[in-house]
Scaffold this active site. Structure first.
Site, short mmCIF file in Angstrom:
data_model
loop_
_atom_site.label_atom_id
_atom_site.label_comp_id
_atom_site.label_asym_id
_atom_site.label_seq_id
_atom_site.Cartn_x
_atom_site.Cartn_y
_atom_site.Cartn_z
N HIS A 59 -4.54 12.68 -11.40
CA HIS A 59 -2.94 14.09 -11.27
C HIS A 59 -3.23 13.67 -13.45
O HIS A 59 -2.47 14.78 -13.97
CB HIS A 59 -2.18 14.28 -10.80
CG HIS A 59 -3.05 14.60 -9.59
ND1 HIS A 59 -2.70 13.93 -7.98
CD2 HIS A 59 -2.61 15.58 -8.77
CE1 HIS A 59 -2.68 14.42 -7.26
NE2 HIS A 59 -2.48 15.59 -7.39
N GLU B 267 7.95 -2.87 9.26
CA GLU B 267 7.17 -3.49 9.95
C GLU B 267 6.68 -4.87 10.04
O GLU B 267 5.69 -5.05 10.64
CB GLU B 267 6.81 -2.18 11.45
CG GLU B 267 7.01 -1.30 11.52
CD GLU B 267 7.55 -1.60 12.72
OE1 GLU B 267 8.75 -2.32 12.63
OE2 GLU B 267 8.72 -0.26 13.06
N GLU C 164 5.65 -4.91 18.12
CA GLU C 164 3.74 -4.81 18.53
C GLU C 164 2.81 -3.06 18.48
O GLU C 164 1.99 -2.51 17.72
CB GLU C 164 3.08 -5.10 19.14
CG GLU C 164 2.03 -5.86 19.58
CD GLU C 164 1.33 -7.17 20.59
OE1 GLU C 164 0.74 -6.10 21.76
OE2 GLU C 164 2.00 -8.23 20.74
N SER D 41 12.55 -10.91 7.82
CA SER D 41 12.28 -10.75 8.77
C SER D 41 12.06 -12.08 9.56
O SER D 41 10.85 -12.90 10.88
CB SER D 41 9.70 -11.16 8.64
OG SER D 41 9.55 -9.88 7.37
#
Length: 399
Positions: free
Chosen positions: A352, A377, A254, A136
């Site tokens: 489940h 992202e 974006e 990042s």
């Protein structure tokens, strides 16, 4: 049949496209996803079907051979594809970001050269910012390009390339010394062409795929650049693009965040579908488990998570289509949808019971896929940074 995540206000064309994609997912992707994922096999046959439908050129303008559709249409298609198998939506995601960057920021020559081939899917795109030493923190990248007359010489190592092998062009962010005091103005984006496959093209090498716990079928790779020479025309946006790469890549990220939100919605929808089907079939204490309030309430919470995530994703896409800044809404949508996908998938897994832990259960695959959306992202913590900064910008001195 009633289903979650309906989108009001769509045109007849949008509805027809979505119906076609949904049928393709039900017929070609869901029945084959388990076997392909377990074998980590690249889904070439499925991609050929997507090429035939024109999905690789969904947002590329008609003048370049695409369908010229909106971001909303695109992300709704991605939601459907991710509902079938998240890896499929990953293949088209990075391709879409690169095409978007060229459409928005490329020179006319770059548009004419790449977009017609990208529209057909014959030329597929990959997107590269991360490196082994940074994720990042984009300012910490070390891969560097040095100008040498009419060429640039690039050296460094990039990481986590989806479509790293099968792509033909990689939009790559690197350091370029422009003399600016700002680190962000000393970055440029290059369109690096290469031969598809695990091989070396010039000084660019894709050494092999990275083994992952999930998100299989689509390859994730590193990229090594060793005195890789490219012409000056390889800079996205040409000469004016030198030193502007960071800002162009952030524009792509974006819209990429809205895309990841759509993928989260698709995974959550499928996890819910599997849960409510199983809850109607599995019996305990003389009745289907959906008849137990604990399960019924859990399904109600899961459905609400899906609807909230879908609505926020649609809103973020519509804002971008309207030409409105949507960094806050895209960050919100990505954060909410990825967290919802993780939550709904986990709850479906619990419903489940022991069966969900077996390899034959589809929910087992989703349990390994959903965590990737929490990272791709930008993590939720990164989204909170983006959202809070945007709020401080918009509400400055308004209290």
């Amino acid at each position: 049949m009633a289903r979650l995540a309906q989108t009001p206000g769509l045109t007849d064309v949008q509805q027809e496209i979505l119906s076609t994609v949904r049928q393709f997912v039900d017929k070609e992707i869901i029945p084959n996803a388990q076997a392909l994922e377990h074998d980590d096999t690249y889904p070439e046959k499925i991609l050929e079907g997507m090429k035939d439908m024109g999905l690789f050129g969904l947002m590329i303008p008609e003048e370049y051979g695409g369908l010229g559709e909106s971001l909303l249409t695109y992300v709704l298609c991605v939601e459907e594809l991710a509902r079938g198998w998240m890896s499929i939506s990953g293949i088209i995601n990075t391709h879409f970001i690169v095409a978007y960057l060229i459409i928005q920021h490329g020179t006319q020559e770059q548009k004419e050269y790449y977009l017609p081939r990208m529209a057909t899917g014959d030329c597929r795109g990959a997107f590269s910012m991360s490196e082994p030493g940074c994720g990042s923190d984009v300012s910490a990248i070390t891969t560097k390009a040095v100008r040498d007359g009419d060429e640039w010489n690039i050296n460094g190592q990039k990481m986590w390339l989806t479509n790293g092998a099968y792509s033909s062009v990689v939009a790559t962010l690197v350091k370029t010394d422009t003399g600016s005091d700002s680190v962000y103005k000393n970055m440029s984006t290059f369109l690096l062409e290469k031969e598809p496959g695990f091989k070396t093209t010039g000084g660019l090498t894709i050494p092999g795929k990275i083994e992952k716990m999930g998100y299989k079928g689509v390859e994730t790779t590193e990229m090594v650049l060793d005195n890789h020479k490219v012409p000056a025309s390889a800079v996205l946006g040409g000469e004016e693009g030198v030193g502007q790469g960071f800002y162009k890549m952030m524009d792509g990220i974006e819209v990429g965040r809205v895309n990841v939100a759509a993928r989260g919605c698709g995974v959550a929808i499928r996890a819910f579908e599997l849960a409510i089907k199983y809850a109607q079939e599995r019996e305990t204490f003389g009745k289907a488990i959906i008849g137990h309030q604990a399960i019924a309430f859990k399904l109600a919470e899961m459905a609400t998570d899906v609807e909230v995530a879908h609505s926020m994703m649609v809103n973020a896409a519509r804002l971008k289509d309207a030409g409105t800044r949507n960094d806050i809404e895209a960050g919100m949508a990505k954060m909410v949808a990825s967290e919802a996908a993780a939550r709904v998938t986990t709850d479906s897994f619990k419903i489940h019971g022991g069966y969900g832990y077996s390899k034959e259960a589809e929910i087992e695959r989703l349990m390994r896929e959903a965590p990737f959306l929490l990272i791709g992202e930008g993590t939720s913590e990164i989204q909170k940074q983006i959202i809070s900064r945007g709020l401080m910008r918009d509400y400055k001195n308004k209290a």
